[in-house]
Design a protein around this motif. Structure first.
Motif, PDB file in Angstrom:
ATOM      1  N   ALA A  77     -41.293 -95.826 -15.535  1.00 19.51           N
ATOM      2  CA  ALA A  77     -42.497 -95.265 -15.080  1.00 19.51           C
ATOM      3  C   ALA A  77     -43.136 -94.276 -16.291  1.00 19.51           C
ATOM      4  O   ALA A  77     -44.188 -93.456 -16.247  1.00 19.51           O
ATOM      5  N   LEU A  78     -42.415 -94.356 -17.322  1.00 26.39           N
ATOM      6  CA  LEU A  78     -42.630 -93.353 -18.628  1.00 26.39           C
ATOM      7  C   LEU A  78     -43.965 -93.779 -19.249  1.00 26.39           C
ATOM      8  O   LEU A  78     -43.894 -95.115 -19.479  1.00 26.39           O
ATOM      9  N   PRO A  79     -44.962 -93.073 -19.870  1.00 30.58           N
ATOM     10  CA  PRO A  79     -46.058 -93.710 -20.656  1.00 30.58           C
ATOM     11  C   PRO A  79     -45.647 -94.422 -21.731  1.00 30.58           C
ATOM     12  O   PRO A  79     -44.520 -93.961 -22.286  1.00 30.58           O
ATOM     13  N   GLY A  80     -46.250 -95.690 -22.012  1.00 32.39           N
ATOM     14  CA  GLY A  80     -46.114 -96.265 -23.275  1.00 32.39           C
ATOM     15  C   GLY A  80     -45.011 -97.349 -22.826  1.00 32.39           C
ATOM     16  O   GLY A  80     -44.796 -98.066 -23.784  1.00 32.39           O
ATOM     17  N   VAL A  81     -44.257 -97.416 -21.778  1.00 34.08           N
ATOM     18  CA  VAL A  81     -43.144 -98.214 -21.408  1.00 34.08           C
ATOM     19  C   VAL A  81     -44.185 -99.662 -20.827  1.00 34.08           C
ATOM     20  O   VAL A  81     -44.602 -99.433 -19.682  1.00 34.08           O
ATOM     21  N   ALA A  82     -43.998-100.762 -21.373  1.00 34.93           N
ATOM     22  CA  ALA A  82     -44.484-101.903 -20.712  1.00 34.93           C
ATOM     23  C   ALA A  82     -43.508-102.789 -19.988  1.00 34.93           C
ATOM     24  O   ALA A  82     -43.789-103.355 -18.818  1.00 34.93           O
ATOM     25  N   GLY A  83     -42.056-102.453 -20.027  1.00 36.49           N
ATOM     26  CA  GLY A  83     -41.084-103.198 -19.188  1.00 36.49           C
ATOM     27  C   GLY A  83     -39.865-102.983 -19.436  1.00 36.49           C
ATOM     28  O   GLY A  83     -39.423-102.164 -20.423  1.00 36.49           O
ATOM     29  N   VAL A  84     -39.004-102.917 -18.644  1.00 36.17           N
ATOM     30  CA  VAL A  84     -37.555-102.888 -18.675  1.00 36.17           C
ATOM     31  C   VAL A  84     -36.610-103.869 -18.144  1.00 36.17           C
ATOM     32  O   VAL A  84     -36.894-104.476 -17.061  1.00 36.17           O
ATOM     33  N   VAL A  85     -35.734-104.415 -18.960  1.00 36.08           N
ATOM     34  CA  VAL A  85     -35.177-105.561 -18.790  1.00 36.08           C
ATOM     35  C   VAL A  85     -33.618-105.122 -18.488  1.00 36.08           C
ATOM     36  O   VAL A  85     -32.888-104.771 -19.518  1.00 36.08           O
ATOM     37  N   PRO A  86     -32.964-105.115 -17.341  1.00 36.84           N
ATOM     38  CA  PRO A  86     -31.431-104.894 -17.375  1.00 36.84           C
ATOM     39  C   PRO A  86     -30.346-105.551 -17.610  1.00 36.84           C
ATOM     40  O   PRO A  86     -30.919-106.954 -17.910  1.00 36.84           O
ATOM     41  N   GLY A  87     -29.156-105.404 -17.905  1.00 35.82           N
ATOM     42  CA  GLY A  87     -28.034-106.198 -18.549  1.00 35.82           C
ATOM     43  C   GLY A  87     -26.835-105.456 -18.145  1.00 35.82           C
ATOM     44  O   GLY A  87     -26.959-104.324 -18.032  1.00 35.82           O
ATOM     45  N   GLN A  88     -25.679-106.246 -18.150  1.00 36.69           N
ATOM     46  CA  GLN A  88     -24.581-105.727 -18.044  1.00 36.69           C
ATOM     47  C   GLN A  88     -23.352-106.327 -18.621  1.00 36.69           C
ATOM     48  O   GLN A  88     -23.516-107.500 -18.974  1.00 36.69           O
ATOM     49  N   MET A  89     -22.651-105.405 -19.182  1.00 35.11           N
ATOM     50  CA  MET A  89     -21.238-106.340 -19.665  1.00 35.11           C
ATOM     51  C   MET A  89     -20.057-105.508 -19.182  1.00 35.11           C
ATOM     52  O   MET A  89     -20.124-104.238 -18.765  1.00 35.11           O
ATOM     53  N   ALA A  90     -18.908-106.470 -19.088  1.00 40.53           N
ATOM     54  CA  ALA A  90     -17.645-105.865 -18.474  1.00 40.53           C
ATOM     55  C   ALA A  90     -16.568-106.585 -18.879  1.00 40.53           C
ATOM     56  O   ALA A  90     -16.418-107.903 -19.202  1.00 40.53           O
ATOM     57  N   TYR A  91     -15.376-106.137 -19.081  1.00 40.41           N
ATOM     58  CA  TYR A  91     -14.036-106.690 -19.636  1.00 40.41           C
ATOM     59  C   TYR A  91     -13.547-107.329 -18.392  1.00 40.41           C
ATOM     60  O   TYR A  91     -13.634-106.483 -17.417  1.00 40.41           O
ATOM     61  N   ALA A  92     -13.089-108.601 -18.703  1.00 40.49           N
ATOM     62  CA  ALA A  92     -12.678-109.155 -17.544  1.00 40.49           C
ATOM     63  C   ALA A  92     -11.325-110.156 -17.901  1.00 40.49           C
ATOM     64  O   ALA A  92     -11.361-110.467 -19.217  1.00 40.49           O
ATOM     65  N   SER A  93     -10.500-110.450 -17.089  1.00 44.07           N
ATOM     66  CA  SER A  93      -9.374-111.226 -17.285  1.00 44.07           C
ATOM     67  C   SER A  93      -9.372-112.592 -16.526  1.00 44.07           C
ATOM     68  O   SER A  93      -9.806-112.780 -15.563  1.00 44.07           O
ATOM     69  N   ILE A  94      -9.561-113.451 -17.671  1.00 44.06           N
ATOM     70  CA  ILE A  94      -9.618-114.903 -17.018  1.00 44.06           C
ATOM     71  C   ILE A  94      -8.480-115.852 -17.363  1.00 44.06           C
ATOM     72  O   ILE A  94      -8.396-116.032 -18.888  1.00 44.06           O
ATOM     73  N   ASN A  95      -7.672-116.512 -16.704  1.00 45.92           N
ATOM     74  CA  ASN A  95      -6.439-117.162 -17.115  1.00 45.92           C
ATOM     75  C   ASN A  95      -5.684-116.689 -18.249  1.00 45.92           C
ATOM     76  O   ASN A  95      -5.119-116.965 -19.083  1.00 45.92           O
TER      77      ASN A  95
END
Length: 833
Positions: free
Chosen positions: A541-559
């Motif tokens: 909603a801020l002036p001058g912002v055209a778009g926001v793309v979210p993302g996420q990182m997390a540590y995980a245990s796989i095998n």
């Protein structure tokens, strides 16, 4: 026994004190090499021991641990399920979270005081002794127990993640001091869940086995009940994961330190050759009066063992100090992945191992030099240096060296070309060893080249050439010492630069993003905590912002492997996304499968098209591997998926990073400031260039120790040159005195010694540059597999400059012997006998 001690005192120990400077240099070089080994073992040992100690202090007598796949944990209802498994006597639920910001990270431990009383851990005993079994946690509203490292006192109020708490008691004592270096907060399970915003979830369950039960059987039963919703492991599982995280750093630094020990061995060979050459008259006399060659050699080896032991003992003390200092230089991303404060701990095997390595290296090098004693007859030992057959290398030995050298080079190139994971690092050291063997096979040619170069320096050079011809062994060893120093500098400096440049290129798409918003600094991965709810809408909603793309990182245990799972959304320009093919991007965003970085694909044994089983709080998820992609992940591997999948599978709603696009024509700096003012102070806001700069700084920090080791090895080579030239001067004192008596100037004497040094330096330097560049190429092949990233081989001018700098440092070592030669007193020199 007494006769042996007297002989050692008269003919060996006495010589060490007579040539005190040479003895000191030899001891100093082995001390440096030992210090490097101790520092490397100390760093890796400190990391694994800190993680292991934290687990042991908390887990106590627990036989098993059920831990979350990610830091989001799992549903608390799972506790009652595993508690009913036959053979489980007590199931202790727990929250373990990292709270705070910047350099003030503190471990938050949430426990159930009743069930936790069954854990016979050092921490539980300390809590029970000082707080009446943890009753103060229940009687003080929002009460917490704190460790001595936090700096808080009883009754003090403070906030943890926006939750007000009160210090019910300060836990002190040895156990509390050890636990995360005293930086911990302990609370009831319910309070810890409120602080972390995770009501109804826990991080782990510590399981105590019933008396007489089979832990293996219990584990299998718990595995069946958990069914992939969490990871069932031993309590020391995190320590094993920590060992995997630091494997690359440990292997590369250990390789560089081992090369330093090799150079030290050359110096000892050189020093013992000097000792034998200078003692030929003594050896001849001993042989003439009935002394046995075996006894003389044994005494020389005992002398070398003493030098190695003294150097090792001194180096251990220096290495401990270096290790403590280096702990503070570890890359921020590595420390972040361990989630523990690292305290210094030296593994118990380090001291005997390093002492043994120093003594064995010293004795081995001395044994090679002491072979001369067997080759020299009593009358021949009186001959000048270079005249004896002991100074020549037989053709058969050179042929064996050539075969061994070519074989080592071939194996090294093959190991670097084939993807062997961490074993590819061995190709780096093996290549240099093979090059040294080949140089040994070219013994005569290298000496002849040194003689030819010396003659280019006029009359002083002609005399220097004659000196070189008289002592070929000594000259060859010094040429090789300079060669190794220059080759190591060129190869390691060039490889580091190639690796960093390639990694930076992989992360360069981050600079194209206008603004990054994340909960962590730009030097670590934004794996958590989650950004505040509603922050995406606030920024959009801020002036001058055209778009926001979210993302996420997390540590995980796989095998059993610790990885980073990364969720990406449509419109992202994240570097990981940019490294994928168009079909893999589309399939991943559509939820058709996941992408896997090379290193973790090798660990898990999967390829594109294979099915990958991922444990989640909702059970096992079976997905297709869409692509195995090159990506820098020296600490852990990456698994990329769509953001909705990550949020749903791992119960992690929200985001840990936002990519903000600024409207065309808007002031990016002004928009960045506006975003910074609109978000909480705990949230970090960076431009694309700042994000890339933070990543680059973390990468460069990881190579600091290796570069330091390289330049220490260069120092070792310069010491070798000092020793060689000083011996050359001492051996020719009478000759130099005669030259001075017939009118040679001091300047001429100095130029003669400098010409010898220049010839050795030029031949060693040129060979070192050639071998170093070749080794750098092999390194890039090897580290492409080790780091999981395509590393481009580029020979930069800076690499050559560093190589020439190493050569210059070696040549500086010629100045003291040259000055000593110029200052010789004519009468004393002629009367040396």
């Amino acid at each position: 026994m007494f006769a042996t001690l007297d002989r050692l005192r008269l003919f060996n120990i006495r010589e060490l004190f007579v040539h005190l400077s040479r003895t000191a240099m030899s001891v100093a070089v082995f001390a440096v090499s030992a210090a490097l080994l101790v520092a490397v073992f100390g760093i890796s040992g400190s990391i694994t021991e800190s993680v292991n100690r934290l687990g042991a202090d908390i887990a106590g007598n627990a036989a098993l641990e059920v831990s979350g796949v990610t830091d989001a944990g799992f549903g608390q209802a799972l506790q009652s399920e595993v508690a009913r498994v036959p053979g489980v006597s007590t199931a202790v639920p727990m929250i373990r979270a990292d709270v705070g910001s910047g350099g003030t990270h503190t471990l938050l431990i949430g426990i159930d005081p009743v069930s936790a009383a069954s854990l016979h851990s050092d921490l539980q005993r300390a809590v029970s002794a000082q707080t009446s079994g943890g009753a103060k946690l229940l009687t003080v509203p929002n009460g917490v127990l704190v460790g001595p490292g936090t700096g808080w006192s009883q009754g003090e109020k403070f906030e943890v993640a926006d939750t007000a708490v009160t210090v019910a008691a300060v836990i002190d004592g040895p156990a509390a001091q050890r636990l995360n270096d005293g930086h911990f907060i302990m609370s009831t399970l319910g309070l810890a869940q409120r602080i972390t915003g995770r009501t109804g979830t826990i991080d782990s369950i510590l399981l105590l086995a019933a008396p007489g039960s089979d832990v293996g059987v219990v584990r299998s039963a718990v595995d069946n009940v958990v069914a992939g919703r969490a990871v069932v492991t031993d309590p020391n599982f995190r320590a094993a994961q920590a060992g995997g995280v630091i494997a690359v750093l440990r292997s590369t630094t250990l390789m560089a330190a081992a090369l330093g020990l090799v150079v030290a061995g050359f110096l000892i060979y050189n020093a013992m050759s000097m000792a034998i050459n200078q003692r030929r008259n003594v050896i001849s006399t001993l042989r003439a009066i009935g002394g046995r060659k075996q006894v003389i050699v044994r005494d020389l080896l005992a002398e070398a063992a003493v030098l190695g032991a003294i150097g090792g003992v001194l180096g251990i003390g220096i290495g401990i100090l270096m290790g403590r200092w280096t702990i503070g230089l570890l890359p921020a991303a590595l420390v972040q992945s361990l989630q523990v404060r690292i305290g210094y701990a030296l593994p118990g095997f380090t001291v005997p191992l390093v002492l043994t390595a120093c003594v064995v290296s010293c004795v081995g090098a001395a044994a090679a030099a002491a072979r001369q004693v067997y080759k020299v007859a009593p009358i021949e030992a009186l001959a000048p240096v270079g005249v004896s057959s002991a100074d020549r290398i037989h053709l058969s030995l050179r042929i064996v060296a050539a075969v061994a050298g070519v074989g080592s080079l071939a194996v090294s190139i093959a190991a670097a070309t084939i993807d062997l994971g961490l074993w590819s690092i061995g190709a780096v050291a093996l290549f240099l060893d093979g090059a040294v063997f080949v140089c040994f096979a070219c013994f005569d040619q290298l000496v002849a080249a040194t003689v030819a170069v010396a003659r280019y320096f006029g009359a002083p050079g002609a005399l220097a050439a004659a000196t070189i011809e008289r002592a070929p062994r000594r000259v060859w060893v010094t040429v090789i010492s300079v060669l190794i120093a220059v080759a190591m500098t060129v190869s390691i400096t060039g490889s580091n630069k190639n690796g960093i440049d390639s990694a930076v290129d992989a992360f360069r798409p981050a600079a194209a993003v206008d603004v990054w918003v994340q909960p962590t600094s730009n030097e670590v991965f934004p794996t958590g905590p989650l950004l505040p709810n509603g922050i995406e809408q606030t920024i959009a909603a801020l002036p001058g912002v055209a778009g926001v793309v979210p993302g996420q990182m997390a540590y995980a245990s796989i095998n059993g492997a610790k990885v980073i799972v990364q969720g990406l959304a449509a419109g992202t320009r994240h570097p990981l996304f940019e490294s994928l093919s168009a079909s893999a991007r589309a399939g991943m965003l559509a939820g058709a499968g996941v992408v896997v970085s090379r290193d973790i694909a090798r660990t898990l044994g999967v390829r594109a098209g294979d099915d990958l089983t991922i444990p989640t709080p909702h059970g096992f998820q079976h997905v297709e591997v869409l692509e195995v992609f090159p990506y820098f992940s020296a600490l852990t591997g990456f698994v990329g998926m769509s953001l909705p999948q990550l949020r749903q599978w791992f119960d992690r709603p929200g985001s840990t990073l936002l990519e903000v696009t600024v409207q065309p024509g808007a002031d990016r700096a002004a928009v960045q400031r506006a975003i910074g003012a609109a978000v909480p102070t705990s949230v970090h806001v960076y431009s694309g260039q700042q994000e890339l700069a933070g990543t680059t700084a973390s990468l460069r920090q990881a190579t600091v120790l290796i570069s330091a080791i390289t330049w220490i090895v260069v120092f070792v080579a310069s010491v070798a040159l000092v020793n060689t030239l000083m011996l050359s001067v001492l051996e020719r004192r009478r000759e130099l005195g005669v030259l001075r008596a017939i009118g040679s100037s001091r300047r001429f004497m100095m130029l003669m010694v400098l010409a010898e040094a220049a010839a050795i330096g030029v031949v060693g330097g040129i060979c070192g540059l050639v071998i170093g560049v070749a080794n750098q190429y092999v390194n890039t092949l090897a580290f492409t597999h080790v780091l999981g990233l395509d590393i481009a081989f580029v020979l930069t001018p800076a690499t050559v400059v560093f190589g020439l700098g190493a050569l210059l440092l070696c040549l500086v070592g010629a100045v003291p012997p040259a000055m000593h030669a110029a200052r010789l007193n004519i009468v004393d020199a002629v009367d040396v006998e």
